[in-house]
Design a protein around this motif. Structure first.
Motif, PDB file in Angstrom:
ATOM      1  N   LEU A  22       3.668  -2.779  -5.716  1.00 37.36           N
ATOM      2  CA  LEU A  22       3.033  -2.795  -4.394  1.00 37.36           C
ATOM      3  C   LEU A  22       1.531  -3.019  -4.521  1.00 37.36           C
ATOM      4  N   ARG A  23       0.909  -2.289  -5.417  1.00 43.09           N
ATOM      5  CA  ARG A  23      -0.545  -2.399  -5.589  1.00 43.09           C
ATOM      6  C   ARG A  23      -0.938  -3.802  -6.078  1.00 43.09           C
ATOM      7  N   ARG A  24      -0.152  -4.363  -6.990  1.00 44.30           N
ATOM      8  CA  ARG A  24      -0.463  -5.675  -7.553  1.00 44.30           C
ATOM      9  C   ARG A  24      -0.290  -6.789  -6.516  1.00 44.30           C
ATOM     10  N   ASN A  25       0.654  -6.627  -5.590  1.00 48.11           N
ATOM     11  CA  ASN A  25       0.961  -7.675  -4.617  1.00 48.11           C
ATOM     12  C   ASN A  25       0.469  -7.360  -3.209  1.00 48.11           C
ATOM     13  N   ILE A  26      -0.417  -6.412  -3.055  1.00 52.07           N
ATOM     14  CA  ILE A  26      -0.835  -5.952  -1.727  1.00 52.07           C
ATOM     15  C   ILE A  26      -1.406  -7.073  -0.863  1.00 52.07           C
ATOM     16  N   ASN A  27      -2.087  -8.043  -1.445  1.00 52.39           N
ATOM     17  CA  ASN A  27      -2.678  -9.116  -0.642  1.00 52.39           C
ATOM     18  C   ASN A  27      -1.638 -10.008   0.016  1.00 52.39           C
ATOM     19  N   ASP A  28      -0.411 -10.018  -0.502  1.00 47.01           N
ATOM     20  CA  ASP A  28       0.657 -10.847   0.050  1.00 47.01           C
ATOM     21  C   ASP A  28       1.620 -10.052   0.926  1.00 47.01           C
ATOM     22  N   LEU A  29       1.394  -8.760   1.065  1.00 51.76           N
ATOM     23  CA  LEU A  29       2.327  -7.892   1.789  1.00 51.76           C
ATOM     24  C   LEU A  29       1.734  -7.411   3.107  1.00 51.76           C
ATOM     25  N   PRO A  30       2.591  -7.224   4.125  1.00 57.40           N
ATOM     26  CA  PRO A  30       2.094  -6.641   5.372  1.00 57.40           C
ATOM     27  C   PRO A  30       1.736  -5.168   5.155  1.00 57.40           C
ATOM     28  N   HIS A  31       0.579  -4.766   5.646  1.00 62.01           N
ATOM     29  CA  HIS A  31       0.119  -3.382   5.500  1.00 62.01           C
ATOM     30  C   HIS A  31      -1.028  -3.146   6.475  1.00 62.01           C
ATOM     31  N   SER A  32      -1.463  -1.899   6.556  1.00 65.29           N
ATOM     32  CA  SER A  32      -2.634  -1.538   7.349  1.00 65.29           C
ATOM     33  C   SER A  32      -3.663  -0.953   6.402  1.00 65.29           C
ATOM     34  N   ARG A  33      -4.914  -1.241   6.666  1.00 62.48           N
ATOM     35  CA  ARG A  33      -5.987  -0.725   5.823  1.00 62.48           C
ATOM     36  C   ARG A  33      -7.079  -0.156   6.718  1.00 62.48           C
ATOM     37  N   LYS A  34      -7.474   1.045   6.418  1.00 65.76           N
ATOM     38  CA  LYS A  34      -8.604   1.674   7.091  1.00 65.76           C
ATOM     39  C   LYS A  34      -9.514   2.185   5.987  1.00 65.76           C
ATOM     40  N   GLY A  35     -10.593   1.446   5.763  1.00 64.27           N
ATOM     41  CA  GLY A  35     -11.454   1.774   4.632  1.00 64.27           C
ATOM     42  C   GLY A  35     -10.716   1.453   3.349  1.00 64.27           C
ATOM     43  N   ASN A  36     -10.649   2.422   2.461  1.00 67.33           N
ATOM     44  CA  ASN A  36      -9.916   2.248   1.204  1.00 67.33           C
ATOM     45  C   ASN A  36      -8.482   2.740   1.289  1.00 67.33           C
ATOM     46  N   THR A  37      -8.073   3.268   2.439  1.00 65.93           N
ATOM     47  CA  THR A  37      -6.744   3.828   2.599  1.00 65.93           C
ATOM     48  C   THR A  37      -5.771   2.751   3.073  1.00 65.93           C
ATOM     49  N   THR A  39      -1.854   1.928   4.189  1.00 62.99           N
ATOM     50  CA  THR A  39      -0.606   2.536   4.651  1.00 62.99           C
ATOM     51  C   THR A  39       0.362   1.437   5.074  1.00 62.99           C
ATOM     52  N   PHE A  40       1.625   1.811   5.149  1.00 64.83           N
ATOM     53  CA  PHE A  40       2.690   0.904   5.559  1.00 64.83           C
ATOM     54  C   PHE A  40       3.471   1.565   6.682  1.00 64.83           C
ATOM     55  N   THR A  41       3.849   0.786   7.697  1.00 65.66           N
ATOM     56  CA  THR A  41       4.698   1.299   8.777  1.00 65.66           C
ATOM     57  C   THR A  41       6.143   0.917   8.467  1.00 65.66           C
ATOM     58  N   ASP A  42       7.064   1.436   9.278  1.00 60.45           N
ATOM     59  CA  ASP A  42       8.467   1.059   9.124  1.00 60.45           C
ATOM     60  C   ASP A  42       8.641  -0.449   9.298  1.00 60.45           C
ATOM     61  N   ASP A  43       7.921  -1.033  10.247  1.00 59.29           N
ATOM     62  CA  ASP A  43       7.989  -2.482  10.457  1.00 59.29           C
ATOM     63  C   ASP A  43       7.479  -3.240   9.234  1.00 59.29           C
ATOM     64  N   ASP A  44       6.408  -2.744   8.614  1.00 58.97           N
ATOM     65  CA  ASP A  44       5.882  -3.380   7.399  1.00 58.97           C
ATOM     66  C   ASP A  44       6.938  -3.354   6.291  1.00 58.97           C
ATOM     67  N   LEU A  45       7.598  -2.219   6.120  1.00 59.47           N
ATOM     68  CA  LEU A  45       8.615  -2.097   5.073  1.00 59.47           C
ATOM     69  C   LEU A  45       9.788  -3.028   5.353  1.00 59.47           C
ATOM     70  N   ASP A  46      10.188  -3.155   6.621  1.00 57.63           N
ATOM     71  CA  ASP A  46      11.277  -4.072   6.979  1.00 57.63           C
ATOM     72  C   ASP A  46      10.883  -5.519   6.673  1.00 57.63           C
ATOM     73  N   ARG A  47       9.640  -5.882   6.983  1.00 56.99           N
ATOM     74  CA  ARG A  47       9.181  -7.246   6.715  1.00 56.99           C
ATOM     75  C   ARG A  47       9.096  -7.519   5.214  1.00 56.99           C
ATOM     76  N   ILE A  48       8.640  -6.541   4.435  1.00 56.77           N
ATOM     77  CA  ILE A  48       8.580  -6.707   2.980  1.00 56.77           C
ATOM     78  C   ILE A  48       9.996  -6.900   2.432  1.00 56.77           C
ATOM     79  N   ASP A  49      10.928  -6.091   2.909  1.00 60.66           N
ATOM     80  CA  ASP A  49      12.311  -6.210   2.463  1.00 60.66           C
ATOM     81  C   ASP A  49      12.869  -7.591   2.807  1.00 60.66           C
ATOM     82  N   ALA A  50      12.593  -8.075   3.998  1.00 63.23           N
ATOM     83  CA  ALA A  50      13.085  -9.394   4.415  1.00 63.23           C
ATOM     84  C   ALA A  50      12.450 -10.506   3.578  1.00 63.23           C
ATOM     85  N   MET A  51      11.190 -10.344   3.192  1.00 59.67           N
ATOM     86  CA  MET A  51      10.500 -11.364   2.403  1.00 59.67           C
ATOM     87  C   MET A  51      11.116 -11.533   1.013  1.00 59.67           C
ATOM     88  N   PHE A  52      11.599 -10.443   0.431  1.00 57.23           N
ATOM     89  CA  PHE A  52      12.040 -10.470  -0.956  1.00 57.23           C
ATOM     90  C   PHE A  52      13.522 -10.175  -1.139  1.00 57.23           C
TER      91      PHE A  52
END
Length: 86
Positions: A22-37, A39-52
């Motif tokens: 996840l950390r290595r591929n974060i730029n290609d994955l849907p996620h939310s970023r607030k500062g350095n934090t 996070t992933f939502t349920d929708d983000d996880l579903d989209r990641i699963d569908a992508m791969f």
């Protein structure tokens, strides 16, 4: 309505992948970023699963192909292989 937010370890566990993936591929994955934090939502996880997500094409776990809905030829049926190189 509160949405569930997943951290790297929680998202990795939910997706059944290593956290470092996840950390290595974060730029290609849907996620939310607030500062350095991150996070992933349920929708983000579903989209990641569908992508791969890939279903096996052969073997005992392969899904039987469904019959084509129309008798039209496959769009790539006219492609022919290139001649052999010498």
């Amino acid at each position: 309505m509160s949405r569930r937010r997943y951290t790297y370890p929680e998202a990795a566990e939910a997706l059944r992948v290593p956290e470092r993936w996840l950390r290595r591929n974060i730029n290609d994955l849907p996620h939310s970023r607030k500062g350095n934090t991150v996070t992933f939502t349920d929708d983000d996880l579903d989209r990641i699963d569908a992508m791969f997500h890939h279903e096996p094409a052969a073997g005992p776990l392969a899904v039987a192909p469904s019959a084509p809905s129309s008798p039209a030829a496959h769009p790539l049926a006219a492609l022919k292989p290139l001649p052999a190189r010498r």
